[in-house]
Motif scaffolding. Structure first.
Motif, PDB file in Angstrom:
ATOM      1  N   ARG A 139      18.930 125.426  74.231  1.00 21.97           N
ATOM      2  CA  ARG A 139      18.582 126.915  74.990  1.00 21.97           C
ATOM      3  C   ARG A 139      17.474 127.923  73.868  1.00 21.97           C
ATOM      4  N   THR A 140      17.360 127.789  72.853  1.00 23.95           N
ATOM      5  CA  THR A 140      16.621 128.799  72.293  1.00 23.95           C
ATOM      6  C   THR A 140      15.652 127.931  72.657  1.00 23.95           C
ATOM      7  N   ASP A 141      14.864 126.336  72.181  1.00 26.25           N
ATOM      8  CA  ASP A 141      13.954 125.866  72.493  1.00 26.25           C
ATOM      9  C   ASP A 141      13.514 125.652  74.084  1.00 26.25           C
ATOM     10  N   ALA A 142      14.268 126.058  74.851  1.00 30.03           N
ATOM     11  CA  ALA A 142      13.673 125.720  76.592  1.00 30.03           C
ATOM     12  C   ALA A 142      13.124 127.191  76.172  1.00 30.03           C
ATOM     13  N   ILE A 143      14.161 128.570  75.757  1.00 26.41           N
ATOM     14  CA  ILE A 143      13.353 129.912  75.806  1.00 26.41           C
ATOM     15  C   ILE A 143      12.355 129.914  75.010  1.00 26.41           C
ATOM     16  N   SER A 144      11.900 129.434  74.175  1.00 23.98           N
ATOM     17  CA  SER A 144      11.105 129.597  73.202  1.00 23.98           C
ATOM     18  C   SER A 144       9.520 128.959  73.649  1.00 23.98           C
ATOM     19  N   LYS A 145       9.520 127.783  74.788  1.00 21.12           N
ATOM     20  CA  LYS A 145       8.426 127.716  75.477  1.00 21.12           C
ATOM     21  C   LYS A 145       8.479 128.040  76.933  1.00 21.12           C
ATOM     22  N   LEU A 146       9.391 129.079  77.506  1.00 21.88           N
ATOM     23  CA  LEU A 146       8.995 130.044  78.420  1.00 21.88           C
ATOM     24  C   LEU A 146       8.459 131.369  78.008  1.00 21.88           C
ATOM     25  N   LEU A 147       8.651 132.087  76.332  1.00 19.44           N
ATOM     26  CA  LEU A 147       7.631 132.630  75.434  1.00 19.44           C
ATOM     27  C   LEU A 147       6.082 132.808  76.049  1.00 19.44           C
ATOM     28  N   PRO A 148       5.123 131.770  76.236  1.00 15.66           N
ATOM     29  CA  PRO A 148       3.721 131.839  76.519  1.00 15.66           C
ATOM     30  C   PRO A 148       3.431 132.394  77.520  1.00 15.66           C
ATOM     31  N   VAL A 149       4.287 132.441  78.568  1.00 12.28           N
ATOM     32  CA  VAL A 149       4.055 132.797  79.733  1.00 12.28           C
ATOM     33  C   VAL A 149       4.051 134.303  80.207  1.00 12.28           C
ATOM     34  N   TYR A 150       5.779 134.380  79.261  1.00 13.18           N
ATOM     35  CA  TYR A 150       5.792 135.993  79.404  1.00 13.18           C
ATOM     36  C   TYR A 150       4.874 136.889  78.759  1.00 13.18           C
ATOM     37  N   ASP A 151       3.904 136.299  77.941  1.00  9.24           N
ATOM     38  CA  ASP A 151       3.281 136.494  76.824  1.00  9.24           C
ATOM     39  C   ASP A 151       1.309 136.631  77.733  1.00  9.24           C
ATOM     40  N   ASN A 152       1.613 135.752  78.422  1.00 13.78           N
ATOM     41  CA  ASN A 152       0.401 135.450  80.067  1.00 13.78           C
ATOM     42  C   ASN A 152       0.868 136.953  80.621  1.00 13.78           C
ATOM     43  N   LEU A 153       1.536 137.078  81.636  1.00 12.08           N
ATOM     44  CA  LEU A 153       2.272 138.483  81.962  1.00 12.08           C
ATOM     45  C   LEU A 153       2.168 139.178  81.604  1.00 12.08           C
ATOM     46  N   GLU A 154       2.799 139.142  80.646  1.00 12.65           N
ATOM     47  CA  GLU A 154       2.434 140.733  79.742  1.00 12.65           C
ATOM     48  C   GLU A 154       0.533 141.537  80.244  1.00 12.65           C
ATOM     49  N   ARG A 155       0.073 140.224  79.387  1.00 13.36           N
ATOM     50  CA  ARG A 155      -1.348 140.578  79.245  1.00 13.36           C
ATOM     51  C   ARG A 155      -2.361 140.505  80.770  1.00 13.36           C
ATOM     52  N   ALA A 156      -0.851 140.245  81.944  1.00 16.32           N
ATOM     53  CA  ALA A 156      -1.999 140.352  83.146  1.00 16.32           C
ATOM     54  C   ALA A 156      -1.825 141.454  83.457  1.00 16.32           C
TER      55      ALA A 156
END
Length: 190
Positions: free
Chosen positions: A88-105
């Motif tokens: 779970r931790t590994d999957a979530i950590s791989k999704l965090l860059p997507v979260y960061d990009n959406l936040e920047r957008a």
């Protein structure tokens, strides 16, 4: 050596001695046959006691085997739980860059209102999924600096803020339960 006469009285005496000796030998053999035979431990015991000792030894083996199996079962369950948590931790950590990009957008200005609204809806859905999974944002700005949750990249002098207070956050940190997935990258005051 004295010779004995072969008289009838001498023959009776010799025959009587031989019969007494054979009787004595027979009695000794009977005594040996009826004597208790010591068990493997060297002490004399009845067959019931030896069976009770054997039963006790087997019962002890059974209890040890049951305890060993119980420990194995608990260890296996803990390992499964750790593997699940790590996945779970590994999957979530791989999704965090997507979260960061959406936040920047979302921080950028956009001329197309519909496009901006679509990115905003995706970010809302992404945040809801994280909340459902138990992922929380680590509070940072205005909080005391915690090296177990924050990663300080810079320090500033600010008379308005107290000592070791987070002044600014460069990148959000996330936790899953008590486990830190990503540390908050922060600027610490004073």
């Amino acid at each position: 050596m004295a010779k004995t006469k072969n008289t009838p009285d001498a023959k009776n005496v010799n025959t009587k001695k031989e019969s007494d000796e054979s009787k004595l030998i027979d009695d000794n053999i009977t005594d040996v046959d009826t004597a208790e035979v010591p068990n493997e431990t060297g002490s004399e015991s009845s067959p019931i006691e030896s069976l009770e000792n054997e039963l006790s030894a087997e019962r002890d083996k059974y209890l040890r085997l049951a305890a060993e199996y119980d420990n194995f079962r608990k260890r296996s369950a803990k390992e499964r739980e750790m593997i699940y948590s790590d996945a779970r931790t590994d999957a979530i950590s791989k999704l965090l860059p997507v979260y960061d990009n959406l936040e920047r957008a979302l921080k950028m200005e956009c001329a197309d209102e519909a496009y901006y609204k679509g990115v905003e809806m995706i970010m809302t859905q992404f945040t809801e999924v994280f909340n459902d999974m138990g992922v929380r944002v680590i509070p940072a700005v205005g909080e005391p600096f915690d090296p177990n949750r924050h990663n300080a990249v810079m320090s500033i002098v600010d008379p308005e803020l107290g000592e070791n207070i987070v002044a600014e956050e460069y990148q959000k940190g996330f936790i899953l339960g008590d486990r830190v997935i990503r540390f908050s990258t922060v600027v610490v005051a004073n």
